[in-house]
Write a protein that holds these residues in place. Structure first.
Motif, PDB file in Angstrom:
ATOM      1  N   ALA A  23       0.852  -1.193   0.000  1.00 55.87           N
ATOM      2  CA  ALA A  23       0.000   0.000   0.000  1.00 55.87           C
ATOM      3  C   ALA A  23       0.886   1.241   0.000  1.00 55.87           C
ATOM      4  O   ALA A  23       2.054   1.188   0.390  1.00 55.87           O
ATOM      5  N   CYS A  24       0.310   2.336  -0.417  1.00 54.82           N
ATOM      6  CA  CYS A  24       1.006   3.619  -0.424  1.00 54.82           C
ATOM      7  C   CYS A  24       1.441   3.950   1.007  1.00 54.82           C
ATOM      8  O   CYS A  24       0.658   3.792   1.948  1.00 54.82           O
ATOM      9  N   PRO A  25       2.668   4.435   1.190  1.00 54.95           N
ATOM     10  CA  PRO A  25       3.121   4.765   2.539  1.00 54.95           C
ATOM     11  C   PRO A  25       2.527   6.064   3.090  1.00 54.95           C
ATOM     12  O   PRO A  25       2.722   6.373   4.268  1.00 54.95           O
ATOM     13  N   HIS A  47      -1.409   9.922  -6.720  1.00 51.67           N
ATOM     14  CA  HIS A  47      -0.726   9.993  -8.027  1.00 51.67           C
ATOM     15  C   HIS A  47       0.793   9.970  -7.900  1.00 51.67           C
ATOM     16  O   HIS A  47       1.491  10.565  -8.696  1.00 51.67           O
ATOM     17  N   ARG A  48       1.288   9.267  -6.886  1.00 57.76           N
ATOM     18  CA  ARG A  48       2.725   9.075  -6.760  1.00 57.76           C
ATOM     19  C   ARG A  48       3.105   7.761  -7.429  1.00 57.76           C
ATOM     20  O   ARG A  48       2.360   6.784  -7.382  1.00 57.76           O
ATOM     21  N   ALA A  49       4.284   7.744  -8.020  1.00 55.25           N
ATOM     22  CA  ALA A  49       4.822   6.543  -8.640  1.00 55.25           C
ATOM     23  C   ALA A  49       6.090   6.149  -7.881  1.00 55.25           C
ATOM     24  O   ALA A  49       6.987   6.971  -7.691  1.00 55.25           O
ATOM     25  N   PHE A  50       6.137   4.904  -7.434  1.00 48.56           N
ATOM     26  CA  PHE A  50       7.251   4.395  -6.649  1.00 48.56           C
ATOM     27  C   PHE A  50       8.087   3.458  -7.513  1.00 48.56           C
ATOM     28  O   PHE A  50       7.551   2.527  -8.123  1.00 48.56           O
ATOM     29  N   GLU A  63      11.436   9.197  -2.530  1.00 50.13           N
ATOM     30  CA  GLU A  63      11.889   8.563  -3.766  1.00 50.13           C
ATOM     31  C   GLU A  63      10.792   8.540  -4.829  1.00 50.13           C
ATOM     32  O   GLU A  63      11.056   8.249  -5.992  1.00 50.13           O
ATOM     33  N   ALA A  64       9.569   8.827  -4.441  1.00 54.57           N
ATOM     34  CA  ALA A  64       8.441   8.767  -5.377  1.00 54.57           C
ATOM     35  C   ALA A  64       8.442   9.992  -6.293  1.00 54.57           C
ATOM     36  O   ALA A  64       8.932  11.061  -5.926  1.00 54.57           O
ATOM     37  N   ARG A  65       7.887   9.797  -7.475  1.00 49.41           N
ATOM     38  CA  ARG A  65       7.710  10.938  -8.362  1.00 49.41           C
ATOM     39  C   ARG A  65       6.213  11.181  -8.515  1.00 49.41           C
ATOM     40  O   ARG A  65       5.401  10.248  -8.430  1.00 49.41           O
ATOM     41  N   GLN A  66       5.860  12.409  -8.698  1.00 53.57           N
ATOM     42  CA  GLN A  66       4.447  12.791  -8.861  1.00 53.57           C
ATOM     43  C   GLN A  66       4.081  12.646 -10.331  1.00 53.57           C
ATOM     44  O   GLN A  66       4.771  13.170 -11.198  1.00 53.57           O
ATOM     45  N   ARG A  67       3.006  11.906 -10.604  1.00 54.49           N
ATOM     46  CA  ARG A  67       2.511  11.782 -11.971  1.00 54.49           C
ATOM     47  C   ARG A  67       1.294  12.657 -12.142  1.00 54.49           C
ATOM     48  O   ARG A  67       0.551  12.880 -11.188  1.00 54.49           O
ATOM     49  N   PRO A  68       1.080  13.153 -13.346  1.00 53.67           N
ATOM     50  CA  PRO A  68      -0.117  13.985 -13.571  1.00 53.67           C
ATOM     51  C   PRO A  68      -1.400  13.194 -13.324  1.00 53.67           C
ATOM     52  O   PRO A  68      -1.448  11.996 -13.583  1.00 53.67           O
TER      53      PRO A  68
END
Length: 69
Positions: A23-25, A47-50, A63-68
Protein backbone atom coordinates in the motif's frame (compact mmCIF):
# COMPACT_ATOMS: atom_id res chain seq x y z
CA UNK A 1 9.95 -15.16 -10.37
CA UNK A 2 8.43 -18.12 -12.07
CA UNK A 3 9.30 -21.74 -11.31
CA UNK A 4 12.00 -21.62 -14.00
CA UNK A 5 13.66 -18.61 -12.36
CA UNK A 6 12.32 -16.10 -14.89
CA UNK A 7 11.06 -12.70 -13.74
CA UNK A 8 7.33 -12.19 -14.25
CA UNK A 9 7.06 -8.85 -16.05
CA UNK A 10 3.41 -8.40 -14.98
CA UNK A 11 4.55 -8.13 -11.35
CA UNK A 12 7.95 -6.49 -11.99
CA UNK A 13 9.62 -9.39 -10.21
CA UNK A 14 7.67 -8.81 -6.98
CA UNK A 15 6.13 -11.85 -5.32
CA UNK A 16 2.36 -11.72 -6.07
CA UNK A 17 1.53 -12.38 -2.40
CA UNK A 18 3.59 -9.34 -1.39
CA UNK A 19 2.15 -7.26 -4.21
CA UNK A 20 -1.37 -8.01 -2.95
CA UNK A 21 -0.66 -6.35 0.41
CA UNK A 22 1.53 -3.41 -0.64
CA UNK A 23 0.00 0.00 0.00
CA UNK A 24 1.01 3.62 -0.42
CA UNK A 25 3.12 4.76 2.54
CA UNK A 26 1.14 8.02 2.77
CA UNK A 27 -1.61 8.30 5.39
CA UNK A 28 -4.39 6.99 3.11
CA UNK A 29 -2.65 3.60 2.51
CA UNK A 30 -4.31 2.99 -0.87
CA UNK A 31 -3.43 -0.26 -2.65
CA UNK A 32 -0.78 0.19 -5.33
CA UNK A 33 -1.12 -0.81 -8.96
CA UNK A 34 1.65 -2.11 -11.24
CA UNK A 35 2.81 0.02 -14.16
CA UNK A 36 4.87 -2.46 -16.18
CA UNK A 37 5.94 0.03 -18.86
CA UNK A 38 7.39 2.48 -16.31
CA UNK A 39 8.77 -0.22 -13.93
CA UNK A 40 7.00 1.32 -10.97
CA UNK A 41 4.08 0.99 -8.58
CA UNK A 42 1.42 3.67 -8.79
CA UNK A 43 -0.95 5.09 -6.17
CA UNK A 44 -4.25 6.13 -7.78
CA UNK A 45 -5.14 8.34 -4.77
CA UNK A 46 -2.12 10.65 -4.51
CA UNK A 47 -0.73 9.99 -8.03
CA UNK A 48 2.73 9.07 -6.76
CA UNK A 49 4.82 6.54 -8.64
CA UNK A 50 7.25 4.39 -6.65
CA UNK A 51 10.25 2.83 -8.42
CA UNK A 52 10.92 -0.89 -8.43
CA UNK A 53 14.63 -1.70 -8.47
CA UNK A 54 15.72 -5.30 -9.08
CA UNK A 55 12.29 -6.55 -8.01
CA UNK A 56 12.33 -4.50 -4.80
CA UNK A 57 9.72 -1.76 -4.42
CA UNK A 58 11.12 1.50 -3.02
CA UNK A 59 8.19 2.80 -0.97
CA UNK A 60 9.78 6.00 0.30
CA UNK A 61 7.83 9.22 -0.22
CA UNK A 62 11.10 11.04 -0.96
CA UNK A 63 11.89 8.56 -3.77
CA UNK A 64 8.44 8.77 -5.38
CA UNK A 65 7.71 10.94 -8.36
CA UNK A 66 4.45 12.79 -8.86
CA UNK A 67 2.51 11.78 -11.97
CA UNK A 68 -0.12 13.98 -13.57
CA UNK A 69 -3.67 13.22 -12.51
Amino acid sequence: MTAGGEVNSATLGIDPALLAILACPDTHHTALTVDVEADELFCPTCHRAFPVRDGIPVLLLDEARQRPA
